[in-house]
Design a protein around this motif. Structure first.
Motif, PDB file in Angstrom:
ATOM      1  N   PHE A 291       0.749  -1.978   3.530  1.00 25.68           N
ATOM      2  CA  PHE A 291      -0.436  -1.836   2.685  1.00 25.68           C
ATOM      3  C   PHE A 291      -1.619  -1.369   3.526  1.00 25.68           C
ATOM      4  N   THR A 292      -2.346  -0.378   3.010  1.00 20.41           N
ATOM      5  CA  THR A 292      -3.536   0.135   3.685  1.00 20.41           C
ATOM      6  C   THR A 292      -4.769  -0.263   2.893  1.00 20.41           C
ATOM      7  N   ALA A 293      -5.654  -1.030   3.524  1.00 22.21           N
ATOM      8  CA  ALA A 293      -6.889  -1.483   2.880  1.00 22.21           C
ATOM      9  C   ALA A 293      -7.901  -0.338   2.829  1.00 22.21           C
ATOM     10  N   PRO A 294      -8.949  -0.468   2.009  1.00 18.98           N
ATOM     11  CA  PRO A 294      -9.962   0.592   1.923  1.00 18.98           C
ATOM     12  C   PRO A 294     -10.597   0.941   3.264  1.00 18.98           C
ATOM     13  N   ASP A 295     -10.662  -0.019   4.205  1.00 17.20           N
ATOM     14  CA  ASP A 295     -11.251   0.268   5.515  1.00 17.20           C
ATOM     15  C   ASP A 295     -10.246   0.840   6.505  1.00 17.20           C
ATOM     16  N   GLY A 296      -9.014   1.090   6.045  1.00 18.91           N
ATOM     17  CA  GLY A 296      -7.994   1.677   6.901  1.00 18.91           C
ATOM     18  C   GLY A 296      -7.100   0.679   7.601  1.00 18.91           C
ATOM     19  N   GLU A 297      -7.453  -0.602   7.561  1.00 23.29           N
ATOM     20  CA  GLU A 297      -6.609  -1.623   8.185  1.00 23.29           C
ATOM     21  C   GLU A 297      -5.277  -1.736   7.441  1.00 23.29           C
ATOM     22  N   GLN A 298      -4.207  -1.941   8.212  1.00 27.00           N
ATOM     23  CA  GLN A 298      -2.881  -2.030   7.610  1.00 27.00           C
ATOM     24  C   GLN A 298      -2.255  -3.397   7.865  1.00 27.00           C
ATOM     25  N   GLU A 299      -1.524  -3.871   6.885  1.00 24.31           N
ATOM     26  CA  GLU A 299      -0.712  -5.072   7.030  1.00 24.31           C
ATOM     27  C   GLU A 299       0.502  -4.924   6.122  1.00 24.31           C
ATOM     28  N   TYR A 300       1.456  -5.799   6.305  1.00 27.60           N
ATOM     29  CA  TYR A 300       2.657  -5.772   5.477  1.00 27.60           C
ATOM     30  C   TYR A 300       2.555  -6.877   4.434  1.00 27.60           C
ATOM     31  N   LEU A 301       2.669  -6.464   3.180  1.00 24.88           N
ATOM     32  CA  LEU A 301       2.637  -7.397   2.063  1.00 24.88           C
ATOM     33  C   LEU A 301       4.003  -7.387   1.387  1.00 24.88           C
ATOM     34  N   ALA A 302       4.413  -8.542   0.933  1.00 31.21           N
ATOM     35  CA  ALA A 302       5.693  -8.623   0.234  1.00 31.21           C
ATOM     36  C   ALA A 302       5.601  -9.655  -0.871  1.00 31.21           C
ATOM     37  N   SER A 303       6.194  -9.335  -1.986  1.00 29.91           N
ATOM     38  CA  SER A 303       6.408 -10.337  -3.022  1.00 29.91           C
ATOM     39  C   SER A 303       7.871 -10.758  -2.936  1.00 29.91           C
ATOM     40  N   TYR A 304       8.135 -12.006  -3.293  1.00 24.99           N
ATOM     41  CA  TYR A 304       9.528 -12.438  -3.350  1.00 24.99           C
ATOM     42  C   TYR A 304       9.689 -13.491  -4.433  1.00 24.99           C
ATOM     43  N   THR A 305      10.925 -13.651  -4.862  1.00 17.55           N
ATOM     44  CA  THR A 305      11.246 -14.633  -5.891  1.00 17.55           C
ATOM     45  C   THR A 305      11.574 -15.958  -5.224  1.00 17.55           C
ATOM     46  N   ALA A 306      10.817 -16.982  -5.569  1.00 16.85           N
ATOM     47  CA  ALA A 306      11.094 -18.339  -5.102  1.00 16.85           C
ATOM     48  C   ALA A 306      11.935 -19.038  -6.162  1.00 16.85           C
ATOM     49  N   PHE A 307      13.038 -19.654  -5.732  1.00 15.06           N
ATOM     50  CA  PHE A 307      13.957 -20.308  -6.666  1.00 15.06           C
ATOM     51  C   PHE A 307      14.150 -21.754  -6.240  1.00 15.06           C
ATOM     52  N   ASP A 308      13.878 -22.674  -7.161  1.00 15.92           N
ATOM     53  CA  ASP A 308      13.985 -24.098  -6.830  1.00 15.92           C
ATOM     54  C   ASP A 308      15.266 -24.733  -7.360  1.00 15.92           C
ATOM     55  N   PRO A 344       1.002   0.394  -2.448  1.00 22.68           N
ATOM     56  CA  PRO A 344       0.645   0.400  -1.020  1.00 22.68           C
ATOM     57  C   PRO A 344      -0.851   0.533  -0.736  1.00 22.68           C
ATOM     58  N   ARG A 345      -1.663   0.672  -1.756  1.00 31.70           N
ATOM     59  CA  ARG A 345      -3.119   0.705  -1.590  1.00 31.70           C
ATOM     60  C   ARG A 345      -3.760   0.360  -2.923  1.00 31.70           C
ATOM     61  N   GLN A 346      -5.068   0.125  -2.892  1.00 38.26           N
ATOM     62  CA  GLN A 346      -5.790  -0.103  -4.130  1.00 38.26           C
ATOM     63  C   GLN A 346      -5.940   1.214  -4.895  1.00 38.26           C
ATOM     64  N   VAL A 347      -6.048   1.104  -6.194  1.00 38.69           N
ATOM     65  CA  VAL A 347      -6.386   2.237  -7.050  1.00 38.69           C
ATOM     66  C   VAL A 347      -7.703   1.869  -7.725  1.00 38.69           C
ATOM     67  N   GLY A 348      -8.734   2.670  -7.467  1.00 34.24           N
ATOM     68  CA  GLY A 348     -10.071   2.239  -7.856  1.00 34.24           C
ATOM     69  C   GLY A 348     -10.451   1.076  -6.951  1.00 34.24           C
ATOM     70  N   ASP A 349     -10.882  -0.004  -7.528  1.00 33.01           N
ATOM     71  CA  ASP A 349     -11.212  -1.183  -6.724  1.00 33.01           C
ATOM     72  C   ASP A 349     -10.278  -2.341  -7.048  1.00 33.01           C
ATOM     73  N   ARG A 350      -9.083  -2.026  -7.546  1.00 28.10           N
ATOM     74  CA  ARG A 350      -8.140  -3.067  -7.957  1.00 28.10           C
ATOM     75  C   ARG A 350      -6.829  -2.955  -7.188  1.00 28.10           C
ATOM     76  N   TYR A 351      -6.226  -4.112  -6.944  1.00 25.54           N
ATOM     77  CA  TYR A 351      -4.845  -4.137  -6.471  1.00 25.54           C
ATOM     78  C   TYR A 351      -3.936  -3.918  -7.673  1.00 25.54           C
ATOM     79  N   LEU A 352      -2.842  -3.200  -7.451  1.00 27.93           N
ATOM     80  CA  LEU A 352      -1.901  -2.926  -8.530  1.00 27.93           C
ATOM     81  C   LEU A 352      -0.497  -3.362  -8.118  1.00 27.93           C
ATOM     82  N   ALA A 353       0.303  -3.665  -9.112  1.00 27.34           N
ATOM     83  CA  ALA A 353       1.703  -4.018  -8.866  1.00 27.34           C
ATOM     84  C   ALA A 353       2.534  -3.646 -10.077  1.00 27.34           C
ATOM     85  N   LEU A 354       3.790  -3.343  -9.814  1.00 30.81           N
ATOM     86  CA  LEU A 354       4.764  -3.209 -10.890  1.00 30.81           C
ATOM     87  C   LEU A 354       5.207  -4.599 -11.301  1.00 30.81           C
TER      88      LEU A 354
END
Length: 495
Positions: A291-308, A344-354
């Motif tokens: 993921f690339t932030a608006p200031d150019g900083e990068q980090e790795y983001l992940a979603s995952y399914t937690a199952f109890d 992988p980045r914001q669109v406008g000023d929002r985070y997006l996800a499928l």
């Protein structure tokens, strides 16, 4: 290239790469010999301790030497695991301080077991660029691949693999790890806003929840939370449902954690086992993106399914170096069910996800903080025979000049999973600019048999030049890699 025969497009090529589970790869975990009570009212752990205490010093030394010869080569610093597990059992011993170091360590060994993290299966991968590209040849990319590893009891964990794809699209994986390395758990900061959102989802008693959260700063730690809970606990006779609120807040805290791996361990050795209560039975289907932030900083983001073991929920995993990870529960209508995949980045000023909140369509959801996801907007419904049961995504969207390329999965007759694709508008991802009428990948004859037959499934591809590098799981058992020509894919998406 593989000669597997399918009706897939000519611009998709399977490689000869195939990764399978390695049952010899183990980690050491706590073992409690039965939680049931005996007729005497003493647990089995007490009986085991008594018998180990009855061994002579010579027997202790001989047994410990034999264990070290048999098991130490399969682990990194097994002595430390034995010592840590003794520390967990120490409270059961009245004379622990009088025990020799060897007897303490042997007691720890009796309360240790090996867990084969990928003893049953290895599948559902994601591919991302490695954070360190130093020394890589021109036109090549070093990568990290997350994998879903399944062990005893069908417990899923996250594993990692590394390798390089060169300028000619040839893939080379680094030698497979011979040991598994677990992280240390660190104190984790908590977000008051994240707690509030998760409580809203859980339907907790809001008056009590507000009473606790109002006493906390925007960011707080476990000590702050314990003090606030103690105040509520002291008033439980006059505050209805106080115990339920306390349990919910402690549950959210347990699902929020931070871990760190030894700096001298290789990325491929690192294993993330379930930590919090929400994921006691599995860390499933990690969808990672750089993921690339608006200031150019990068980090790795992940979603995952937690199952109890009964219910699923979504968690956010963050790292910048694959050494330290933080995990936080997600909330909101867009984070319901499985399959959230971050842009992988914001669109406008929002985070997006499928999102696949309704379990059968592909949608887009937005967030202001990466934690709470709004009501999703449906962008794709089942339409073709190979996807009429349900749709979902196969990882984060890939940005191109033509739009966001979204790999999808469709489920058709005989519960067959195929991989398709969708093209979304760059500026308004709720607008569909194209979709494939046919799958780009279907199960080949040698991919159809496995724990869940007739499945090809990915949690995320990586763009390498004009080639889409698509790792995918085969029937919930093994992993293969396919290569797709990006330009040909986009051309077909437009037709």
């Amino acid at each position: 290239m593989s000669s597997s025969a399918t009706d897939d497009p000519s611009w998709v090529r399977r490689t000869d790469v195939r990764l399978g589970p390695d049952p010899t790869r183990v980690v050491s975990t706590l073992f409690l010999p039965g939680q049931e009570l005996l007729a005497s009212g003493e647990s089995r752990s007490a009986g085991v301790l008594a018998r180990v205490l009855g061994l002579t010093d010579g027997e202790v030394d001989a047994e410990l030497d034999a264990l070290a010869r048999a098991f130490a080569p399969r682990h990194r610093d097994l002595d430390a695991s034995w010592d840590a597990h003794f520390a967990l059992m120490r409270h059961r011993l009245t004379d622990a301080a009088d025990l020799t170091p060897h007897r303490r360590r042997l007691i720890g060994a009796y309360f240790t077991q090996e867990f084969a993290v990928e003893g049953a299966a290895l599948f559902n991968p994601t591919l991302v660029p490695h954070p360190d590209q130093r020394g890589v040849a021109a036109g090549a990319t070093r990568f990290v691949m997350t994998v879903r590893a399944v062990g005893e009891g069908h417990v899923s964990s996250m594993g990692l693999r590394t390798g390089v794809i060169d300028a000619h699209d040839d893939l080379t994986f680094d030698p497979p790890p011979s040991v598994g390395v677990l992280p240390a758990t660190l104190a984790s900061p908590y977000s008051r806003e994240a707690f509030q959102h998760r409580l809203d989802d859980l339907g907790s008693h809001l008056t009590n929840a507000d009473f606790v959260l109002d006493a906390l700063p925007p960011t707080f730690d476990r000590n702050d939370l314990d003090r606030a809970l103690d105040v509520l606990r002291a008033q439980r006779l006059t505050r209805g449902a106080a115990e339920r609120t306390i349990a919910r807040l402690e549950w959210i805290a347990d699902c929020t954690y931070q871990v760190e791996y030894p700096s001298d361990s290789a990325i491929g050795e690192r294993v993330l086992l379930p930590h919090g209560a929400s994921e006691s039975h599995g860390v499933e289907d990690v969808r990672m993106v750089r993921f690339t932030a608006p200031d150019g900083e990068q980090e790795y983001l992940a979603s995952y399914t937690a199952f109890d073991g009964r219910e699923v929920s979504m968690q956010l995993l963050r790292t910048s170096d694959f050494t330290r990870f933080t995990a936080t529960p997600l909330s909101g209508p867009g984070a319901r069910n499985k399959g959230l995949a971050l842009f992988p980045r914001q669109v406008g000023d929002r985070y997006l996800a499928l999102s696949r909140a309704d379990r059968e369509t592909n949608s887009v959801t937005t967030s202001s903080d990466l934690l709470h996801w709004e009501e999703p907007v449906v962008v794709q419904r089942p339409a073709h025979p190979w996807e009429l049961v349900q749709l979902g995504n196969c990882g984060s969207p890939i940005e191109t000049a033509s739009g966001w390329v979204v790999l999808t999965h469709g489920v058709g007759p005989m519960r067959t999973y195929c991989i398709g694709a969708l093209l979304l508008d760059l500026d308004d991802p709720t607008r569909v600019r194209g979709r494939l009428a046919r799958p780009l990948l279907t199960p080949a004859a040698d991919e159809r048999s496995g724990y869940v037959p007739n499945v090809v499934y990915s949690c995320g591809a990586m763009l390498h030049g004009r080639t889409l590098v698509l790792p995918y799981g085969c029937s919930d058992s093994t992993i293969r890699i396919a290569l797709a020509d990006l330009d040909a894919l986009i051309e077909e998406l437009h037709t």
